[in-house]
Design a protein around this motif. Sequence first.
Motif, PDB file in Angstrom:
ATOM      1  N   ARG A   1       4.848  14.280   5.644  1.00 53.37           N
ATOM      2  CA  ARG A   1       3.671  13.838   4.900  1.00 53.37           C
ATOM      3  C   ARG A   1       3.734  12.347   4.568  1.00 53.37           C
ATOM      4  NH1 ARG A   1       4.777  13.925  -0.795  1.00 53.37           N
ATOM      5  NH2 ARG A   1       6.902  14.704  -1.230  1.00 53.37           N
ATOM      6  N   HIS A   2       4.919  11.766   4.671  1.00 56.75           N
ATOM      7  CA  HIS A   2       5.053  10.341   4.360  1.00 56.75           C
ATOM      8  C   HIS A   2       4.779   9.448   5.563  1.00 56.75           C
ATOM      9  CE1 HIS A   2       6.640  11.152   0.389  1.00 56.75           C
ATOM     10  NE2 HIS A   2       7.578  11.937   0.899  1.00 56.75           N
ATOM     11  N   PHE A   3       4.555  10.035   6.746  1.00 55.80           N
ATOM     12  CA  PHE A   3       4.433   9.238   7.956  1.00 55.80           C
ATOM     13  C   PHE A   3       2.993   8.982   8.387  1.00 55.80           C
ATOM     14  CE2 PHE A   3       8.662  11.439   9.094  1.00 55.80           C
ATOM     15  CZ  PHE A   3       9.379  10.470   8.426  1.00 55.80           C
ATOM     16  N   TRP A   4       2.042   9.193   7.502  1.00 52.22           N
ATOM     17  CA  TRP A   4       0.638   9.148   7.920  1.00 52.22           C
ATOM     18  C   TRP A   4       0.159   7.746   8.296  1.00 52.22           C
ATOM     19  CZ3 TRP A   4      -2.738   6.252   4.933  1.00 52.22           C
ATOM     20  CH2 TRP A   4      -2.300   5.923   3.647  1.00 52.22           C
ATOM     21  N   ASN A   5       0.811   6.696   7.800  1.00 49.88           N
ATOM     22  CA  ASN A   5       0.345   5.338   8.110  1.00 49.88           C
ATOM     23  C   ASN A   5       1.531   4.396   8.306  1.00 49.88           C
ATOM     24  OD1 ASN A   5      -0.868   2.862   8.358  1.00 49.88           O
ATOM     25  ND2 ASN A   5      -2.046   2.984   6.461  1.00 49.88           N
ATOM     26  N   PRO A   6       1.983   4.215   9.553  1.00 51.47           N
ATOM     27  CA  PRO A   6       3.117   3.324   9.795  1.00 51.47           C
ATOM     28  C   PRO A   6       2.770   1.852   9.620  1.00 51.47           C
ATOM     29  CG  PRO A   6       2.214   4.082  11.869  1.00 51.47           C
ATOM     30  CD  PRO A   6       1.497   4.843  10.792  1.00 51.47           C
ATOM     31  N   PHE A   7       1.490   1.514   9.543  1.00 46.78           N
ATOM     32  CA  PHE A   7       1.085   0.120   9.420  1.00 46.78           C
ATOM     33  C   PHE A   7       1.176  -0.402   7.988  1.00 46.78           C
ATOM     34  CE2 PHE A   7      -1.662   1.960  12.827  1.00 46.78           C
ATOM     35  CZ  PHE A   7      -0.951   1.419  13.884  1.00 46.78           C
ATOM     36  N   ARG A   8       1.170   0.488   7.008  1.00 44.86           N
ATOM     37  CA  ARG A   8       1.152   0.055   5.607  1.00 44.86           C
ATOM     38  C   ARG A   8       2.504  -0.392   5.090  1.00 44.86           C
ATOM     39  NH1 ARG A   8       1.808   2.234   0.443  1.00 44.86           N
ATOM     40  NH2 ARG A   8       0.209   1.663  -1.064  1.00 44.86           N
TER      41      ARG A   8
END
Length: 231
Positions: free
Chosen positions: A109-116
């Motif tokens: 659930r922590h991997f939803w946005n690698p760009f942030r």
Amino acid sequence: MAQTTVVHLLRHGEVHNPGGVLYGRLPGYHLSDAGRRMAEMVAGAVADRDVSLLVSSPMERAQETAAPLSEKLGLPVGLDDRLIEAVNVFQGVPIRPGEGVFRNPRHYRHFWNPFRPSWGERYVDVLARMRAAIDDARRAARGHEAVLVSHQLPIWIIRLAAEGRRLWHDPRRRQCGLASLTSFTFEGDRLASVGYSEPAGSLAREADDPRSAQPGRPDQGWPDPGLTGPR
């Protein structure tokens, strides 16, 4: 003629971490014997340079890396919270091969946005605090050199921005080895170049990217972080 000022970002030496965890901002993580030797080698390498300012992240491993430089240079070690390691929700989790964050579905659930990135402190926030720390050091050491002891991710993020590259990246490709120096040269207030060296490279047990650096070609001042890709 503008004065030349150099601000060196020194990554701490090797840490004693028998549990193989991502220690992040956890207290109690100190340099290993090899890490202390790395710090001594760096101190010897910069002892003859015109360093007038020495500042460290408050983490133990960073202060221990700064200690030999303080002795060699005859400078006190200032502490700056802006140089601290990035926040990461996985601190304390094992990161050894075959274990850790990518093996546990509860972490997905922590991997939803690698760009942030979605698992920790925003890259733009790391950039802002590191830029402010460097700018303050540049003003304090104007015409001389400064050494700031920090951590791999914050050093790599400010280098990416200085070279006009996007902030999101593959962590395996960071060029920021243990006890390495990432050096920002300013002509007056203008960032003229970025360099990289590994004065303790012969002792580093794991060099993240041992390739030689290519000097950056930044524009006037700091590049606009809006040009570095997703936030």
